[in-house]
Design an enzyme around this catalytic site. Structure first.
Site, PDB file in Angstrom:
ATOM      1  N   LYS A  96     -10.804  11.048  -5.385  1.00 44.45           N
ATOM      2  CA  LYS A  96     -11.266  12.247  -5.053  1.00 44.45           C
ATOM      3  C   LYS A  96     -12.557  12.680  -5.047  1.00 44.45           C
ATOM      4  CE  LYS A  96      -7.112  13.611  -4.025  1.00 44.45           C
ATOM      5  NZ  LYS A  96      -6.922  13.286  -2.431  1.00 44.45           N
ATOM      6  N   TYR A 124      -2.522  12.811  -2.995  1.00 44.51           N
ATOM      7  CA  TYR A 124      -3.355  11.553  -2.227  1.00 44.51           C
ATOM      8  C   TYR A 124      -4.328  11.717  -0.904  1.00 44.51           C
ATOM      9  CZ  TYR A 124      -5.575   6.747  -2.839  1.00 44.51           C
ATOM     10  OH  TYR A 124      -6.129   5.829  -2.978  1.00 44.51           O
ATOM     11  N   HIS A 179      -5.108   3.672   6.859  1.00 42.37           N
ATOM     12  CA  HIS A 179      -4.054   3.105   5.863  1.00 42.37           C
ATOM     13  C   HIS A 179      -3.232   4.160   5.559  1.00 42.37           C
ATOM     14  CE1 HIS A 179      -5.969  -0.093   3.219  1.00 42.37           C
ATOM     15  NE2 HIS A 179      -6.648   0.045   4.357  1.00 42.37           N
ATOM     16  N   PRO A 196     -11.992   8.123 -11.215  1.00 42.43           N
ATOM     17  CA  PRO A 196     -11.913   7.544  -9.703  1.00 42.43           C
ATOM     18  C   PRO A 196     -10.429   7.238  -9.106  1.00 42.43           C
ATOM     19  CG  PRO A 196     -12.880   6.047 -11.213  1.00 42.43           C
ATOM     20  CD  PRO A 196     -12.974   7.104 -11.808  1.00 42.43           C
ATOM     21  N   TYR A 242      -2.407  -0.179  -6.861  1.00 44.48           N
ATOM     22  CA  TYR A 242      -2.732   0.319  -8.030  1.00 44.48           C
ATOM     23  C   TYR A 242      -1.738  -0.387  -9.130  1.00 44.48           C
ATOM     24  CZ  TYR A 242      -5.414   4.278  -6.266  1.00 44.48           C
ATOM     25  OH  TYR A 242      -6.407   4.836  -5.476  1.00 44.48           O
TER      26      TYR A 242
HETATM   27  C1  PHB Z   1     -12.612   1.959  -3.731  1.00 44.44           C
HETATM   28  O1  PHB Z   1     -12.291   1.463  -2.771  1.00 44.44           O
HETATM   29  O2  PHB Z   1     -13.834   1.973  -4.209  1.00 44.44           O
HETATM   30  C2  PHB Z   1     -11.630   2.768  -4.386  1.00 44.44           C
HETATM   31  C3  PHB Z   1     -10.328   3.127  -4.069  1.00 44.44           C
HETATM   32  C4  PHB Z   1      -9.295   3.795  -4.646  1.00 44.44           C
HETATM   33  C5  PHB Z   1      -9.693   4.329  -5.793  1.00 44.44           C
HETATM   34  C6  PHB Z   1     -10.980   4.104  -6.325  1.00 44.44           C
HETATM   35  C7  PHB Z   1     -11.883   3.425  -5.599  1.00 44.44           C
HETATM   36  O3  PHB Z   1      -8.697   5.174  -6.565  1.00 44.44           O
END
Ligand code: PHB
Ligand code: APR
Length: 392
Positions: free
Chosen positions: A298, A386, A74, A294, A202
């Protein structure tokens, strides 16, 4: 029965498995003790985002074949607020990307590589106890098939996650803990539905945070901010989909694809660091030493970075009797750990609704989000964190 090896590793998650693999590549023997079965650890649904440096580490160490063919690279993420979408193009901002590849796939690849190369992973062991950690001649006692066993080694690696036993083998007074709990949890689902967006989304919404992610061209992964003590029984699939559709909605009419829910679970949100990450011959790595919420994706990356540092330090000690790497292990890891702790706390604070949130707080969060999507410098800082920093 006594087993002898150079490094005793507790836990067959990403940290323990990659450590054993990296040590093997440096000619060092290890044995992994895991309380669960192989099938359980290979199917446990966990994180899914690999930083740029994590992908490189796995590929360079020879376990990246499936990751390169099945992982989804990505070039950025989407931020959503006020029903608008904003793309943060990491490649344009910082020249790096991330890759979506489930943690259990990393675990499967590492188990396969270890077993193929004659590695020893003892699954379904019980009652693991660490002994003689300050003598330089430590041992790990455990029970297997009802029999008491002893693993004698020179170094013990505590890679047994947040609820493991290794951290609690360090005597009180020999460590400090730094901790934050958050007043919410994430309800996560895995659904058989084609991802409706090519990027992760997000979303900061009045009703709470929502995250859109994926695992493959057929599987969507989604999360909703919920109460910390939420009962999953209150969240039948229809309610989950309705809430996701509302929190992820966009003025351009975008909608999620829905499908059968394959898994549903709750994740508590916590920040936690133990300092130092070592005691005598015991070295903690991954979730055993630190937890991040999460939101910054990280957790798995920190676990992989820790054991990269640890494998180098162990090799210097066991091959050349140089102790500097081991002595500096914790300090070297903690720099990266605290950067990730800050970033994860910051992302969490910016994107969630807090129960005591007033209009002032809400305006601050919106202002921060506006700043990121309108300032290339602010966006680049998010992108740098990130996508992650190179392994030294
Ligand atoms: C996930 O795909 O499980 C995932 C992606 C981004 C995050 C947390 C979990 O910040
Ligand atoms: N004895 C033996 N094994 C144990 C014990 C014990 N007493 N306690 C726990 N384990 C095992 C667990 O079953 C698990 O397989 O240790 C392993 C720890 O693995 P993880 O929890 O995956 O931790 P780690 O390898 O540090 O990876 C961190 O996991 O929780 C996610 O978000 C986190 O992505 C991050 C990653």
């Amino acid at each position: 029965m006594i087993i002898k090896t150079q490094v005793g590793i507790v836990g067959a998650g990403p940290a323990g498995l990659l450590l054993s693999h990296l040590l093997h590549r440096r000619g060092i023997e290890s044995v992994i003790l895991e309380s669960r079965s192989r099938s359980y650890v290979e199917h446990r649904i966990r994180a899914g985002v690999l930083e740029h440096a994590s992908v490189k580490l796995l590929v360079d160490s020879g376990v990246g074949q499936r990751l390169l063919s099945e992982g989804m690279e990505h070039r950025g993420i989407q931020l959503r607020f006020n029903r608008r979408r904003h793309l943060l193009d990491f490649r344009a901002l910082v020249g790096r990307t991330i890759t979506i590849y489930g943690q259990q796939e990393v675990v499967k690849d590492l188990i396969a590589a270890r077993l193929q190369e004659g590695g020893q992973i003892l699954f379904e062991v019980n009652d693991v106890r660490l002994e003689d950690l300050v003598t330089g001649d430590p041992s790990v006692r455990f029970v297997r098939d009802g029999k008491e066993m002893v693993l004698r080694c020179q170094i013990v690696a505590g890679c047994d996650g947040f609820h493991g036993v290794c951290r609690s083998s360090i005597p009180a007074g020999a460590f400090k803990v730094f901790e934050r709990e958050y007043p919410f949890a994430w309800l996560g689902i895995l659904a058989e539905a084609a991802p409706a967006s090519s990027e992760l989304i997000y979303s900061y919404d009045e009703r709470g945070f929502a995250l859109f992610s994926m695992r493959s061209p057929r599987i969507t992964r989604l999360y909703l901010q919920v109460q910390p003590d939420e009962d999953l029984a209150n969240w039948p699939d229809d309610r989950v989909w309705d809430e996701l559709q509302v929190r992820l909605q966009c003025d351009d009419g975008w909608r999620l694809n829905e499908g059968p829910v394959l898994e549903k679970s709750l994740t508590t949100m916590r920040s936690y660091v133990i300092e130092p990450m070592q005691y005598g011959s015991l070295f903690l790595a991954g979730d055993a030493a630190h937890i991040v919420p999460p939101t910054g994706a990280k957790g798995m990356n920190l676990a992989l970075a820790d054991v990269y540092v640890l494998s180098e330090a162990i090799a210097e000690y066991l091959k050349f009797n140089k102790r500097e790497g081991l002595e500096g292990y914790s300090n070297r890891c903690l720099r990266r750990v605290w950067r990730a702790e800050h970033f994860s706390w910051w992302m969490t604070s910016m994107l969630h609704r807090f129960a005591d949130e007033d209009a002032f707080q809400h305006r601050l969060q919106l202002s921060q989000l506006e700043y990121i999507v309108n300032s290339p410098l602010a966006a680049a800082s998010l992108a740098e964190n990130y996508t992650g920093f190179p392994l030294e």
